[in-house]
Design a protein around this motif. Sequence first.
Motif, mmCIF file in Angstrom:
data_model
loop_
_atom_site.group_PDB
_atom_site.id
_atom_site.type_symbol
_atom_site.label_atom_id
_atom_site.label_comp_id
_atom_site.label_asym_id
_atom_site.label_seq_id
_atom_site.Cartn_x
_atom_site.Cartn_y
_atom_site.Cartn_z
ATOM 1 N N ALA A 1 0.835 -1.207 0.000
ATOM 2 C CA ALA A 1 0.000 0.000 0.000
ATOM 3 C C ALA A 1 0.867 1.253 0.000
ATOM 4 C CB ALA A 1 -0.924 -0.007 1.220
ATOM 5 N N ILE B 1 -5.276 4.356 -3.364
ATOM 6 C CA ILE B 1 -4.942 4.329 -1.937
ATOM 7 C C ILE B 1 -5.619 5.481 -1.204
ATOM 8 C CG2 ILE B 1 -3.063 4.639 -0.267
ATOM 9 C CD1 ILE B 1 -3.120 1.853 -1.455
ATOM 10 N N HIS C 1 -7.485 4.103 1.959
ATOM 11 C CA HIS C 1 -6.570 3.869 3.082
ATOM 12 C C HIS C 1 -5.928 5.148 3.616
ATOM 13 C CE1 HIS C 1 -6.938 -0.460 2.842
ATOM 14 N NE2 HIS C 1 -6.810 -0.376 1.542
#
Length: 329
Positions: A219, A279, A283
């Motif tokens: 990530a 992302i 996240h």
Amino acid sequence: MTIIYAAPEVPVPVGGVRVLARHVELLVEAGHDAVLWCPTPGYRFPFFDCAGPMLSGTEIEVSADDLLVLPEVGIKPGAEPAPGARKVIFNQNHFHMFATWDSDAEYPGWDPAPSVWAVSGESAAVLSRLVPSLPVELVPNSVDTALFRPGDRREWTVAVMPRKRPQEYALLKRLLGADSRVSVRELTGATEHEVARVLGETSVFVALGDHESFGLPVAEALASGCHVVGYPAGGGAELFTAPGTFEVPDARPLLLVEEIVRVLGAPDERVRAASRAWIEERHTREVTREALLKAVDVALARPGSAARATHPMAAMMEFAAKRGVGARA
């Protein structure tokens, strides 16, 4: 009411410890009283900056209003860390769930029963099947996109974190070294800031995870604009749906090298931007904070009483020794 995260004292870069510290920071920002609990007074992690408050001591007093958050690797049958206290098992890797559990007894057998937190959809599904009587909450991992971001230049290099697959990396290093077009940047024992700098400059990140529940380095590489080539390794499957990811069958070093060279030779800046956007949508700290606050509310609604808590460091060290990670005594 204090939310207390028990953390292992590890001297080498381990992403799960950073996640514990980031949770504490997010909770403090949201107005909660939260601390990271380590046994040794004044302990500081050498591989990342921990901005949240710290608590020390082998044993501490927990009030009836407190919430104790325990990693999955410190849980052993018949050794409840804080009998009667309100607790959460923060499971960052379902493959590690029974690493220190050698009993057929009901897991974890605590009274009151704890909540369980997971970091990926795959992990949450596995845990829900394993402990159907316990509430399982998904708290997705966050990436510090201010730190992990594209740099001012992009080099024709390949970054690798070999810690989890040292034997396979020994092969890959030779195979990649035989190709004059490939320059490898090995990330071993690097600090968080050093990793961010390299990922922001390099072209391809090689995912060498092993039995993952998520895969934080993947990530972070995507947020940095790297193409990612390698293994989803279980829970990382959702990350490999992101733009700029290229999955290779597990433990196939020749195929892995061929794909690395192919991707390295065909960079696509539009895809790099799409990887970072993917992302940023899923996240960020904001996404994690929202899910974490919801999970805390669920956990606080469960019963708990005052207790004396013993830090599960011994079991964590046992797990670390089995994994070859090494932990501070």
